[in-house]
Design a protein around this motif. Structure first.
Motif, PDB file in Angstrom:
ATOM      1  N   VAL A  23      39.019  20.022  56.306  1.00 50.32           N
ATOM      2  CA  VAL A  23      37.916  20.980  56.232  1.00 50.32           C
ATOM      3  C   VAL A  23      37.258  20.955  54.855  1.00 50.32           C
ATOM      4  CG1 VAL A  23      38.737  22.551  58.039  1.00 50.32           C
ATOM      5  CG2 VAL A  23      39.548  22.856  55.703  1.00 50.32           C
ATOM      6  N   GLN A  24      37.426  19.849  54.149  1.00 45.89           N
ATOM      7  CA  GLN A  24      36.806  19.738  52.808  1.00 45.89           C
ATOM      8  C   GLN A  24      35.289  19.917  52.906  1.00 45.89           C
ATOM      9  OE1 GLN A  24      37.570  16.109  50.463  1.00 45.89           O
ATOM     10  NE2 GLN A  24      35.575  16.456  49.541  1.00 45.89           N
ATOM     11  N   ALA A 250      36.833  25.215  68.110  1.00 43.67           N
ATOM     12  CA  ALA A 250      38.116  25.816  68.496  1.00 43.67           C
ATOM     13  C   ALA A 250      39.265  24.990  67.915  1.00 43.67           C
ATOM     14  CB  ALA A 250      38.228  25.895  70.022  1.00 43.67           C
ATOM     15  N   SER A 251      39.125  23.662  67.911  1.00 51.32           N
ATOM     16  CA  SER A 251      40.203  22.822  67.367  1.00 51.32           C
ATOM     17  C   SER A 251      40.370  23.076  65.864  1.00 51.32           C
ATOM     18  CB  SER A 251      39.907  21.335  67.597  1.00 51.32           C
ATOM     19  OG  SER A 251      39.654  21.090  68.956  1.00 51.32           O
ATOM     20  N   SER A 252      39.230  23.183  65.149  1.00 45.28           N
ATOM     21  CA  SER A 252      39.331  23.459  63.712  1.00 45.28           C
ATOM     22  C   SER A 252      39.962  24.824  63.472  1.00 45.28           C
ATOM     23  CB  SER A 252      37.938  23.465  63.061  1.00 45.28           C
ATOM     24  OG  SER A 252      37.332  22.228  63.231  1.00 45.28           O
ATOM     25  N   MET A 253      39.627  25.784  64.336  1.00 45.22           N
ATOM     26  CA  MET A 253      40.177  27.127  64.128  1.00 45.22           C
ATOM     27  C   MET A 253      41.689  27.158  64.353  1.00 45.22           C
ATOM     28  SD  MET A 253      37.363  29.834  65.377  1.00 45.22           S
ATOM     29  CE  MET A 253      35.754  29.896  64.555  1.00 45.22           C
ATOM     30  N   VAL A 254      42.157  26.419  65.376  1.00 44.35           N
ATOM     31  CA  VAL A 254      43.609  26.378  65.589  1.00 44.35           C
ATOM     32  C   VAL A 254      44.263  25.733  64.358  1.00 44.35           C
ATOM     33  CG1 VAL A 254      45.476  25.436  66.992  1.00 44.35           C
ATOM     34  CG2 VAL A 254      43.436  26.351  68.108  1.00 44.35           C
ATOM     35  N   TYR A 255      43.635  24.679  63.862  1.00 44.36           N
ATOM     36  CA  TYR A 255      44.166  24.029  62.647  1.00 44.36           C
ATOM     37  C   TYR A 255      44.242  25.047  61.502  1.00 44.36           C
ATOM     38  CZ  TYR A 255      44.131  21.247  58.373  1.00 44.36           C
ATOM     39  OH  TYR A 255      44.417  20.747  57.133  1.00 44.36           O
ATOM     40  N   LEU A 256      43.178  25.820  61.305  1.00 46.40           N
ATOM     41  CA  LEU A 256      43.169  26.801  60.214  1.00 46.40           C
ATOM     42  C   LEU A 256      44.248  27.868  60.435  1.00 46.40           C
ATOM     43  CD1 LEU A 256      39.313  27.267  59.657  1.00 46.40           C
ATOM     44  CD2 LEU A 256      40.928  26.167  58.099  1.00 46.40           C
ATOM     45  N   LEU A 257      44.332  28.354  61.685  1.00 50.75           N
ATOM     46  CA  LEU A 257      45.330  29.396  61.972  1.00 50.75           C
ATOM     47  C   LEU A 257      46.740  28.906  61.672  1.00 50.75           C
ATOM     48  CD1 LEU A 257      44.186  30.958  65.381  1.00 50.75           C
ATOM     49  CD2 LEU A 257      44.033  31.930  63.099  1.00 50.75           C
ATOM     50  N   CYS A 381      53.256  17.782  62.875  1.00 50.44           N
ATOM     51  CA  CYS A 381      53.247  16.789  61.792  1.00 50.44           C
ATOM     52  C   CYS A 381      52.697  17.497  60.555  1.00 50.44           C
ATOM     53  CB  CYS A 381      52.364  15.594  62.179  1.00 50.44           C
ATOM     54  SG  CYS A 381      50.618  15.991  62.286  1.00 50.44           S
ATOM     55  N   PRO A 382      52.861  16.911  59.372  1.00 49.52           N
ATOM     56  CA  PRO A 382      52.264  17.561  58.202  1.00 49.52           C
ATOM     57  C   PRO A 382      50.746  17.670  58.371  1.00 49.52           C
ATOM     58  CG  PRO A 382      53.604  15.636  57.588  1.00 49.52           C
ATOM     59  CD  PRO A 382      53.516  15.640  59.066  1.00 49.52           C
ATOM     60  N   ALA A 383      50.160  18.730  57.796  1.00 49.05           N
ATOM     61  CA  ALA A 383      48.703  18.951  57.948  1.00 49.05           C
ATOM     62  C   ALA A 383      47.918  17.713  57.519  1.00 49.05           C
ATOM     63  CB  ALA A 383      48.279  20.161  57.137  1.00 49.05           C
ATOM     64  N   THR A 384      48.447  16.995  56.518  1.00 43.73           N
ATOM     65  CA  THR A 384      47.734  15.809  56.026  1.00 43.73           C
ATOM     66  C   THR A 384      47.776  14.659  57.038  1.00 43.73           C
ATOM     67  OG1 THR A 384      49.777  15.272  54.904  1.00 43.73           O
ATOM     68  CG2 THR A 384      48.004  16.217  53.546  1.00 43.73           C
ATOM     69  N   GLY A 385      48.633  14.769  58.045  1.00 42.47           N
ATOM     70  CA  GLY A 385      48.748  13.696  59.037  1.00 42.47           C
ATOM     71  C   GLY A 385      47.784  13.872  60.202  1.00 42.47           C
ATOM     72  N   ILE A 386      47.037  14.988  60.234  1.00 40.36           N
ATOM     73  CA  ILE A 386      46.100  15.220  61.341  1.00 40.36           C
ATOM     74  C   ILE A 386      44.924  14.247  61.239  1.00 40.36           C
ATOM     75  CG2 ILE A 386      44.463  16.915  62.330  1.00 40.36           C
ATOM     76  CD1 ILE A 386      47.274  17.836  62.782  1.00 40.36           C
ATOM     77  N   GLU A 387      44.547  13.667  62.374  1.00 40.86           N
ATOM     78  CA  GLU A 387      43.370  12.769  62.391  1.00 40.86           C
ATOM     79  C   GLU A 387      42.133  13.593  62.707  1.00 40.86           C
ATOM     80  OE1 GLU A 387      43.087   9.117  63.584  1.00 40.86           O
ATOM     81  OE2 GLU A 387      45.178   8.535  63.206  1.00 40.86           O
ATOM     82  N   TRP A 388      41.059  13.332  61.973  1.00 38.54           N
ATOM     83  CA  TRP A 388      39.812  14.081  62.182  1.00 38.54           C
ATOM     84  C   TRP A 388      38.786  13.186  62.848  1.00 38.54           C
ATOM     85  CZ3 TRP A 388      39.370  19.362  60.900  1.00 38.54           C
ATOM     86  CH2 TRP A 388      40.549  19.908  60.385  1.00 38.54           C
TER      87      TRP A 388
END
Ligand code: HEM
Length: 406
Positions: A23-24, A250-257, A381-388
């Motif tokens: 989300v940079q 919605a996907s970004s929001m789940v990631y943030l939550l 997985c670690p947050a850094t491992g999520i593919e965008w």
């Protein structure tokens, strides 16, 4: 404040609009908001330069001022982030009043908060069914693939009367139109295909109307209230935005939550806070890459320290408006306590998003069901491992590997 004449000589920033991690916030946008709130930009495609307006009040000024036209962008090769123009020529985003007012009225009724409320029980049942099969399938799972994508596709398709057997095709079309890494020829071919699809559907609905938004629009077309090309572009934009924007948001929001310490637990304990959290995530989340559709100045207009001359192209950034420190204290902080939140995530002025009420309902239904039914949900997985997503207009996780204790 710089003299208008000096301000006009600003050098254009070349903005390649590349994929950013997570989300940079786009560093160029952040810098322009801070240092050069009305800047000149040159994007990868199209011709010439355009102005980019980034401050909250200036964005409101440009989007509410009828001296800036969308219709005048048709057939103009304004500098652009995609090789093709995303909006369709007769699309609602690329027309001005009075045509725009007429079309908007037809859709506003069907997507009003009251009408959307009536769709809620069905959306709840859809979320419930998807989460039940997720539970049965067991952890780990990709939440985007298992729940968020089918949910967003189902809600908008049922509203528009697009049959389940066609969802695969519609999804393929969406991937090409709403991306920056396809050629103009490919995008034009797909626009033709999707247009043909809705044209055929319109003919079927004309003789045999259903209880859906598209049938209501076909009836309006048959009554002479809109033309067939207008009907088709309206259906295409509703279908594509309807699934794409809800899916990525919605996907970004789940990631943030799942990555904001304490948020999921707090919201689960007090689900009444969810609407506040959703508004704050709408403000904070960089929903898209780059900028949306431009406008053309029909007269000279003074915006801040710049006189935008007749005929010049102007973009606004709703993303930077939402980070303007004059309106949002500590704008780069995601703040669950933010009381005042007049964000512009859904735009402003006459082109304000049609889907705002529908989106809010869908996000509320999906996120509250998820928090309730899967209290121990976490990333697998670690947050850094999520593919965008890559090369797409919208930003969001391409997949969300999650786990929970069954
Ligand atoms: C999180 C979800 C969404 C966000 C952030 C969003 C944002 C926006 C923004 C910023 C605009 C453009 C304003 C402008 O042109 O200046 C817009 C326009 C529009 N949106 Fe959305 N949108 C979302 C969901 C939806 C959904 C679900 C639908 C359809 C059901 C939809 C339909 C439209 C339409 C038709 C327009 C064009 C309106 C016009 O030009 O008059 N949007 N949206």
């Amino acid at each position: 404040m710089a003299e208008p004449s000096l301000a006009r000589d600003r050098v254009a920033h070349h903005w390649p609009v590349e994929d950013l991690p997570g989300v940079q916030f786009d560093p160029l946008l952040a810098r322009l908001l801070r240092e050069e709130p009305i800047a000149k930009i040159r994007l990868r495609f199209g011709e010439g330069d355009a102005w980019l307006v980034t401050r909250y009040e200036d964005v409101k000024l440009v989007t509410a001022d009828p001296r800036f036209s969308r219709a005048a962008t048709v057939d103009r090769p304004v500098t652009s982030m995609t090789p093709h123009v995303i909006g369709l020529p007769r699309g609602i985003g690329r027309i001005d009043p009075p045509e725009h007012t007429r079309l908007r009225r037809l859709v506003t009724q069907s997507l009003s908060p009251r009408r959307v409320d009536r769709l809620r029980p069905h959306a709840e049942a859809t979320a419930d069914a998807l989460l039940t099969s997720l539970g049965q399938q067991g952890p780990p799972a990709d939440l985007v693939d298992a729940v968020i994508a089918p949910f967003s596709m189902r809600v908008i398709s049922e509203l528009l009367g697009v049959a389940e057997q066609d969802w695969g095709r519609v999804r393929d079309w969406q991937r090409i139109i709403l991306s920056s890494n396809h050629s103009r020829a490919e995008a034009d071919a797909v626009k033709k295909e999707i247009g043909g699809y809705f044209r055929a559907l319109a003919e079927r609905r004309s003789g045999e109307p259903g209880d859906d938004l598209f049938s209501a629009l076909v009836a309006a077309r048959d009554a002479g209230e809109l033309t067939t090309p207008e009907l088709i572009s309206l259906a295409v934009i509703l279908q594509l935005n309807g699934m794409d924007m809800v899916l990525s948001t919605a996907s970004s929001m789940v990631y943030l939550l799942l990555t904001q310490p304490g948020w999921a637990v707090r919201l689960r304990d007090d689900i009444g806070l969810l609407p506040v959290a959703v508004e704050e995530m709408l403000r904070f989340n960089p929903t898209r890459n780059g900028v949306g559709l431009p406008r053309i100045a029909m007269q000279d207009v003074q915006v801040g320290d710049v006189t935008i001359r007749e005929g010049e192209a102007v973009y606004v950034s709703y993303l930077t408006a939402n980070r303007d420190p004059d309106v949002f204290p500590e704008p780069d902080r995601l703040d669950l306590e933010r009381a005042e939140n007049p964000h512009l995530a859904f735009g402003y002025g006459i082109h304000y998003c049609h889907g705002a009420a529908l989106t809010r309902m869908e996000l509320d239904v999906l996120l509250s069901a998820l928090l309730k039914r899967f209290p121990g949900l976490s990333l697998a997985c670690p947050a850094t491992g999520i593919e965008w997503l890559r090369g797409a207009v919208s930003r969001g996780p391409a997949a969300l590997p999650v786990t929970w204790s069954p």
